[in-house]
Design a protein around this motif. Structure first.
Motif, PDB file in Angstrom:
ATOM      1  N   HIS A 575       0.812  -1.219   0.000  1.00  0.00           N
ATOM      2  CA  HIS A 575       0.000   0.000   0.000  1.00  0.00           C
ATOM      3  C   HIS A 575       0.848   1.273   0.000  1.00  0.00           C
ATOM      4  O   HIS A 575       0.307   2.367  -0.130  1.00  0.00           O
ATOM      5  N   ILE A 576       2.140   1.127   0.168  1.00  0.00           N
ATOM      6  CA  ILE A 576       3.028   2.291   0.160  1.00  0.00           C
ATOM      7  C   ILE A 576       3.814   2.369  -1.146  1.00  0.00           C
ATOM      8  O   ILE A 576       3.901   3.415  -1.782  1.00  0.00           O
ATOM      9  N   HIS A 577       4.397   1.243  -1.535  1.00  0.00           N
ATOM     10  CA  HIS A 577       5.174   1.167  -2.771  1.00  0.00           C
ATOM     11  C   HIS A 577       4.771  -0.121  -3.459  1.00  0.00           C
ATOM     12  O   HIS A 577       5.032  -1.214  -2.952  1.00  0.00           O
ATOM     13  N   HIS A 578       4.149  -0.005  -4.620  1.00  0.00           N
ATOM     14  CA  HIS A 578       3.430  -1.142  -5.206  1.00  0.00           C
ATOM     15  C   HIS A 578       4.339  -2.305  -5.566  1.00  0.00           C
ATOM     16  O   HIS A 578       3.940  -3.461  -5.469  1.00  0.00           O
ATOM     17  N   GLU A 579       5.562  -2.059  -5.991  1.00  0.00           N
ATOM     18  CA  GLU A 579       6.412  -3.121  -6.519  1.00  0.00           C
ATOM     19  C   GLU A 579       7.601  -3.372  -5.615  1.00  0.00           C
ATOM     20  O   GLU A 579       8.036  -2.506  -4.853  1.00  0.00           O
ATOM     21  N   GLY A 580       8.147  -4.605  -5.736  1.00  0.00           N
ATOM     22  CA  GLY A 580       9.358  -4.953  -5.027  1.00  0.00           C
ATOM     23  C   GLY A 580      10.580  -4.348  -5.675  1.00  0.00           C
ATOM     24  O   GLY A 580      10.509  -3.702  -6.728  1.00  0.00           O
ATOM     25  N   ALA A 581      11.730  -4.568  -5.052  1.00  0.00           N
ATOM     26  CA  ALA A 581      12.959  -3.943  -5.515  1.00  0.00           C
ATOM     27  C   ALA A 581      13.308  -4.349  -6.941  1.00  0.00           C
ATOM     28  O   ALA A 581      13.658  -3.509  -7.773  1.00  0.00           O
ATOM     29  N   TYR A 582      13.214  -5.633  -7.244  1.00  0.00           N
ATOM     30  CA  TYR A 582      13.591  -6.099  -8.570  1.00  0.00           C
ATOM     31  C   TYR A 582      12.601  -5.634  -9.637  1.00  0.00           C
ATOM     32  O   TYR A 582      12.993  -5.119 -10.688  1.00  0.00           O
ATOM     33  N   GLU A 583      11.325  -5.815  -9.369  1.00  0.00           N
ATOM     34  CA  GLU A 583      10.311  -5.442 -10.363  1.00  0.00           C
ATOM     35  C   GLU A 583      10.298  -3.935 -10.606  1.00  0.00           C
ATOM     36  O   GLU A 583      10.052  -3.478 -11.729  1.00  0.00           O
ATOM     37  N   ALA A 584      10.562  -3.150  -9.562  1.00  0.00           N
ATOM     38  CA  ALA A 584      10.546  -1.692  -9.721  1.00  0.00           C
ATOM     39  C   ALA A 584      11.628  -1.239 -10.686  1.00  0.00           C
ATOM     40  O   ALA A 584      11.389  -0.417 -11.575  1.00  0.00           O
ATOM     41  N   ASP A 585      12.843  -1.774 -10.529  1.00  0.00           N
ATOM     42  CA  ASP A 585      13.930  -1.368 -11.413  1.00  0.00           C
ATOM     43  C   ASP A 585      13.701  -1.871 -12.837  1.00  0.00           C
ATOM     44  O   ASP A 585      14.017  -1.178 -13.809  1.00  0.00           O
ATOM     45  N   LEU A 586      13.173  -3.079 -12.985  1.00  0.00           N
ATOM     46  CA  LEU A 586      12.900  -3.588 -14.319  1.00  0.00           C
ATOM     47  C   LEU A 586      11.790  -2.796 -15.003  1.00  0.00           C
ATOM     48  O   LEU A 586      11.812  -2.575 -16.215  1.00  0.00           O
ATOM     49  N   GLU A 587      10.804  -2.377 -14.234  1.00  0.00           N
ATOM     50  CA  GLU A 587       9.697  -1.606 -14.792  1.00  0.00           C
ATOM     51  C   GLU A 587      10.156  -0.227 -15.245  1.00  0.00           C
ATOM     52  O   GLU A 587       9.727   0.278 -16.291  1.00  0.00           O
ATOM     53  N   ARG A 588      11.041   0.388 -14.489  1.00  0.00           N
ATOM     54  CA  ARG A 588      11.476   1.744 -14.820  1.00  0.00           C
ATOM     55  C   ARG A 588      12.510   1.788 -15.927  1.00  0.00           C
ATOM     56  O   ARG A 588      12.677   2.820 -16.581  1.00  0.00           O
ATOM     57  N   LEU A 589      13.205   0.702 -16.144  1.00  0.00           N
ATOM     58  CA  LEU A 589      14.261   0.682 -17.145  1.00  0.00           C
ATOM     59  C   LEU A 589      13.671   0.296 -18.487  1.00  0.00           C
ATOM     60  O   LEU A 589      13.220  -0.826 -18.690  1.00  0.00           O
ATOM     61  N   GLY A 590      13.668   1.214 -19.446  1.00  0.00           N
ATOM     62  CA  GLY A 590      12.992   0.976 -20.711  1.00  0.00           C
ATOM     63  C   GLY A 590      13.647  -0.083 -21.571  1.00  0.00           C
ATOM     64  O   GLY A 590      12.980  -0.784 -22.325  1.00  0.00           O
ATOM     65  N   GLU A 591      14.986  -0.245 -21.505  1.00  0.00           N
ATOM     66  CA  GLU A 591      15.673  -1.180 -22.384  1.00  0.00           C
ATOM     67  C   GLU A 591      15.355  -2.631 -22.061  1.00  0.00           C
ATOM     68  O   GLU A 591      15.413  -3.498 -22.931  1.00  0.00           O
ATOM     69  N   VAL A 592      15.077  -2.939 -20.812  1.00  0.00           N
ATOM     70  CA  VAL A 592      14.791  -4.311 -20.396  1.00  0.00           C
ATOM     71  C   VAL A 592      13.284  -4.449 -20.229  1.00  0.00           C
ATOM     72  O   VAL A 592      12.713  -3.947 -19.260  1.00  0.00           O
ATOM     73  N   ARG A 593      12.662  -5.123 -21.164  1.00  0.00           N
ATOM     74  CA  ARG A 593      11.195  -5.262 -21.159  1.00  0.00           C
ATOM     75  C   ARG A 593      10.832  -6.595 -20.526  1.00  0.00           C
ATOM     76  O   ARG A 593      10.768  -7.619 -21.201  1.00  0.00           O
ATOM     77  N   PHE A 594      10.599  -6.559 -19.237  1.00  0.00           N
ATOM     78  CA  PHE A 594      10.330  -7.757 -18.441  1.00  0.00           C
ATOM     79  C   PHE A 594       8.844  -8.080 -18.494  1.00  0.00           C
ATOM     80  O   PHE A 594       7.993  -7.208 -18.304  1.00  0.00           O
ATOM     81  N   LEU A 595       8.528  -9.338 -18.761  1.00  0.00           N
ATOM     82  CA  LEU A 595       7.142  -9.792 -18.823  1.00  0.00           C
ATOM     83  C   LEU A 595       6.793 -10.516 -17.529  1.00  0.00           C
ATOM     84  O   LEU A 595       7.362 -11.567 -17.225  1.00  0.00           O
ATOM     85  N   GLN A 596       5.863  -9.961 -16.778  1.00  0.00           N
ATOM     86  CA  GLN A 596       5.451 -10.564 -15.521  1.00  0.00           C
ATOM     87  C   GLN A 596       4.709 -11.878 -15.784  1.00  0.00           C
ATOM     88  O   GLN A 596       4.319 -12.188 -16.911  1.00  0.00           O
ATOM     89  N   SER A 597       4.496 -12.633 -14.714  1.00  0.00           N
ATOM     90  CA  SER A 597       3.871 -13.945 -14.864  1.00  0.00           C
ATOM     91  C   SER A 597       2.405 -13.851 -15.263  1.00  0.00           C
ATOM     92  O   SER A 597       1.879 -14.749 -15.919  1.00  0.00           O
ATOM     93  N   GLU A 598       1.729 -12.769 -14.874  1.00  0.00           N
ATOM     94  CA  GLU A 598       0.328 -12.599 -15.192  1.00  0.00           C
ATOM     95  C   GLU A 598       0.136 -11.404 -16.132  1.00  0.00           C
ATOM     96  O   GLU A 598       0.795 -10.381 -15.970  1.00  0.00           O
ATOM     97  N   PRO A 599      -0.753 -11.521 -17.124  1.00  0.00           N
ATOM     98  CA  PRO A 599      -0.981 -10.391 -18.036  1.00  0.00           C
ATOM     99  C   PRO A 599      -1.692  -9.255 -17.323  1.00  0.00           C
ATOM    100  O   PRO A 599      -2.517  -9.480 -16.430  1.00  0.00           O
ATOM    101  N   PRO A 600      -1.397  -8.019 -17.669  1.00  0.00           N
ATOM    102  CA  PRO A 600      -2.095  -6.873 -17.063  1.00  0.00           C
ATOM    103  C   PRO A 600      -3.588  -6.908 -17.382  1.00  0.00           C
ATOM    104  O   PRO A 600      -4.004  -7.275 -18.483  1.00  0.00           O
TER     105      PRO A 600
END
Length: 875
Positions: A575-600
């Motif tokens: 409820h404070i910061h939606h993503e964990g440390a790894y997912e947050a950095d992958l989400e913010r970094l445009g060059e690395v397009r990480f696909l999560q386990s579940e579709p949005p």
């Protein structure tokens, strides 16, 4: 001419050219004038070239026919391949265990040596500022060595490496990430960094080290093929020609493909974490829950074997005993803390507080990332690391001197050599009472010993550490941890997270003792809960963290507190910061397009037609060499659909898919046939195409070379194959001069396709009427029928984007063709298209922007920082 066995096919092609000259149509390639121009590549600047991995097998005609006769059973499995994989898995575990012992023992040696030297110099009467300068100087030298190794030799060794291991196992190739020099730098740099005084740990680097060891053991070290099929050498140096003759077949087994290698890297990832925590099952679950995007039963069994071997060899090196109860660097066996169900409400308070702190860590890290020194200023990056080391050591000395409390070492207090006297009085000769500085002990002790002592705090009020020392240590360590989290040195965030959580949890336990004197409150239990909740708040894992803490402590009585800590910490942090440390950095970094386990969820209203990239460049089964060269020089696409014409007015039906590196290898090996140029643009009759071409030894040779292409061409930097220079290096100018290029290019697969085709057809007809096209003009071509993937995965344009997401990620695809009702290609979906559609549709659903295709480079988050220092500073 390549191969005598092609003569029959060429004769048939020539016959068709003579029979049906009136059916001449342009080649369906796509509109090259609208292809994007190449920009300066990453090797020339600060950017890093990121490519997708080819997890999907290429089901070519050659591959299918060679596999038909390969089912004969041998010693173990088929041709011994299964047996070889198990041997390699065991070897990975043994090597990871040895490296973990080296890192752990070196850390203890350096930290103990520095602590002993500090105490001796203080006892000799040397002033504390001089002692501080000596201690800080030694730490700065270690950090200087580590950061210089990273910046000057192996930039991919910076940070923890877990984030990029996750990206690789998700299907993204990171340049130089698994190179041998990156592995060496990671090991040496981790030892230097964790011994310097910086508040970072070795657990994250051990994950990268395990994955890199697995990659090195499954990498084909050799050059293949050596000779081109026209007799010329690939290498001008006689030395390289001699060496390559002996290294063509460095491995007897064929698992040099991305799909098989990811299984070994998953096992190495699990072994690295298992060795760091002494948790073989926890390592497997971490690889399953966090790191690996593709999992199977055989991967699970290999990972478990790998983690078992790593922890057992580590236990033997530590205590000369093959036991799983004596494992790695963060094991806490032997603590005796009682669990009382009446303390559950207070446990929840502790877990919630550390969940807040974990979310705050991710938030502060995101804010600080944009102010880090850029990679183009290497000296500034080194100064940053050394300055933070100086600040960290200065904080340790000053706070310990001003606020540390001198406490007596009591009977039964374990590990007397651990307690640091610092500036406290020496042992009283009359009473024999020895003293220690509790705050200095927290700072200067070996980290895993400090955590163990925090976990072991009992119900007595005046034992081990004072309330003031605990709060000062936890808050100062949290601040220093944020500063060190992202510097240009190897280091992870597992140990600092556990340290902050344990210290703050013990502080809360001591406070609860004061305000609830009648309750059986044990600060050690709250330290354990705080460490677990902090990990949950930072990483958002659940099952793997619970098992890791259980295996580390060796007691099932802590299962309920650990589960409460994980769920409460995760819930609060979410409820404070939606993503964990790894997912947050992958989400913010445009060059690395990480696909999560579940579709949005917001992809429900999107279709494949809205997600795809239109104007696809397609090829026919037999294509002009000149057109292939033009395409490869003017585009960076890595997959080209193959189509077949039924008649002159047909747009062409999809029959296969060819990859960029396959075309490059065919050009390099001069695997060309010579045909009349007019014949290339004819619709081929069904009687010819329906017959499968013959497969020869030359086809098998080239098909194998295609599967190991990236091991031999720009190894660990496969993005270089997408540059126009890759075509220039093939030295095709002389061949093109002998065989002029025929312009047979036109637009395909778009709404304007009809008008474009009509214009080109009219131009072709007018040329014919003017007698400007020679029917007997010879031209070089590539026959792609032997090597193309004959079963590419496709979806209809009306398919839901959520279903596209599931298909793409589950099958590990790189290219997904979109077709219409006639099986004609109208678009292509890649990882980039899915990531962009997910991102922009999400913003559209939030009322920010409309759904558009545009680049996302993460500049809004990282400011003007380059991709290199972002990629290689992740946790």
């Amino acid at each position: 001419m390549w191969g005598r066995n092609q003569q029959h096919d060429v004769a048939l092609l020539q016959e068709m050219a003579d029979m049906e000259p009136e059916n001449e149509v342009p080649l369906l390639l796509g509109q090259l004038e609208e292809a994007r121009s190449h920009q300066e590549e990453e090797s020339k600047g600060d950017e890093v070239g990121v490519e997708s991995l080819d997890y999907e097998p290429i089901h070519s005609l050659v591959y299918a026919q060679t596999k038909k006769g390969s089912n004969q059973r041998h010693f173990y499995g088929y041709t011994g391949l299964t047996f070889a994989k198990w041997i390699i898995t065991i070897t990975i575990g043994l090597l990871v265990g040895v490296v973990a012992y080296l890192v752990e023992s070196s850390q203890e040696l350096f930290i103990t040596m520095k602590k002993d030297w500090t105490q001796e110099t203080i006892d000799e009467g040397i002033k504390l500022p001089l002692v501080f300068l000596g201690y800080a100087g030694f730490g700065i030298v270690l950090v200087f060595m580590s950061s210089c190794l990273v910046l000057l030799w192996a930039p991919a060794a910076a940070g923890g490496g877990v984030t990029l291991v996750m990206a690789y196992l998700n299907g993204i190739d990171i340049p130089s990430f698994f190179e041998f020099r990156t592995l060496v730098t990671k090991i040496v740099g981790t030892i230097c960094t964790i011994s310097s005084g910086l508040p970072i740990g070795q657990e994250g680097p051990m994950v990268h080290i395990g994955a890199a060891i697995a990659s090195s053991l499954t990498w084909m070290h050799g050059r293949f093929p050596t000779h081109r099929r026209d007799g010329s050498q690939r290498y001008s140096s006689p030395f390289l020609q001699t060496i390559s003759k002996f290294t063509q077949k460095a491995w007897p087994f064929d698992f040099h493909n991305d799909k098989d290698r990811r299984e070994f890297i998953s096992a190495g990832t699990a072994a690295g974490l298992a060795a760091a925590f002494g948790a073989p099952i926890g390592g497997v679950l971490f690889s399953l829950e966090e790191a690996s995007s593709f999992w199977s039963r055989k991967v699970m069994w290999r990972s478990l074997l790998c983690t078992t071997m790593a922890t057992m060899i580590l236990a033997w090196l530590n205590d000369r005993d093959f036991s799983l109860s004596l494992p790695g660097g963060l094991a806490y066996h032997g603590i005796q803390v009682e669990v009382d169900l009446d303390s559950v409400p207070l446990i929840m308070v502790t877990a919630g507080s550390l969940g807040v702190l974990g979310a705050l860590l991710n938030t502060v890290h995101g804010w600080l990332s944009q102010y880090r020194a850029p990679s183009k200023k290497g000296l500034l990056r080194v100064v940053e690391a050394c300055s933070i080391t100086f600040i960290a050591v200065g904080t340790m000395f000053i706070l310990s001197h001003l606020f540390g409390r001198c406490l007596p070492i009591q009977k039964g207090q374990q590990g007397e050599e651990y307690w640091f006297r610092y500036t406290c009085p020496k042992t009283d000769p009359n009473t024999g009472i020895a003293y220690y500085n509790d705050l200095a002990t927290l700072y200067f002790g070996v980290p895993h010993e400090t955590i163990k002592q925090l976990f072991a705090m009992g119900s007595e009020l005046d034992t081990y550490f004072s309330i003031r020392s605990l709060i000062l240590h936890s808050m100062s360590f949290f601040v220093l941890f944020n500063l060190a989290y992202g510097v240009a040195t190897p280091g992870g965030i597992f140990m600092p997270s556990i340290m902050v959580g344990a210290s703050f949890g013990a502080f809360l336990g001591r406070v609860f003792q004061v305000y609830f004197p009648g309750e059986n409150i044990q600060p050690g239990l709250h330290a354990l809960v705080g460490a677990t909740a902090m990990l949950g708040g930072v990483f958002r894992s659940s099952l793997s963290l619970v098992v890791i803490m259980m295996e580390g402590t060796g007691g099932l009585q802590y299962l309920l507190p650990a589960i409460i800590a994980i769920y409460v910490g995760n819930w609060v942090a979410q409820h404070i910061h939606h993503e964990g440390a790894y997912e947050a950095d992958l989400e913010r970094l445009g060059e690395v397009r990480f696909l999560q386990s579940e579709p949005p969820r917001h992809l429900i209203s999107v279709t494949a037609a809205e997600m795809m990239a239109p104007n696809v460049i397609t090829l026919t089964e037999i294509v002009s060499v000149g057109d292939v060269i033009k395409i490869l020089k003017n585009t960076q696409h890595n997959g080209f659909p193959i189509i077949r014409h039924a008649d002159a007015n047909d747009e062409g039906q999809l029959v296969g898919l060819i990859l960029r590196h396959q075309l490059l290898l065919l050009l390099e090996q001069r695997a060309m046939i010579e045909v009349d140029s007019d014949m290339l643009y004819l619709p081929l009759p069904e009687r010819f195409i329906a017959r499968n071409p013959r497969v020869t030894k030359e086809h098998i040779y080239l098909e194998h070379a295609m599967r190991v292409y990236h091991h031999c061409h720009n190894p660990h930097k496969r993005y270089l194959s997408s540059r126009p220079e890759a075509v220039d290096e093939l030295e095709l100018d002389a061949i093109l001069q002998e065989h002029p290029v025929t312009n047979g290019v036109h637009e395909a697969n778009s709404k304007e396709n009809g008008s474009a085709n009509k214009e080109i057809q009219e131009g072709s007809d007018s040329a014919k009427s003017g007698q400007q096209v020679s029917i007997h003009k010879r031209e070089l071509a590539l026959d792609l029928r032997h090597y193309m993937n004959r079963a590419p995965v496709t979806v209809r344009a009306e398919c839901s984007a959520q279903r596209v997401y599931i298909i793409f990620r589950t099958l590990g695809l790189r290219h997904l063709c979109v077709t219409d009702s006639n099986n004609s290609v109208i678009g292509m979906i890649t990882r980039k298209d899915i990531a962009q559609s997910s991102h922009h549709q999400k913003e559209h659903s939030e009322g920010k922007i409309t759904l558009e295709r545009q680049e996302s480079d993460g500049s809004s988050y990282f400011g003007d920082r380059a991709s290199k220092d972002i990629l290689f500073s992740l946790p």
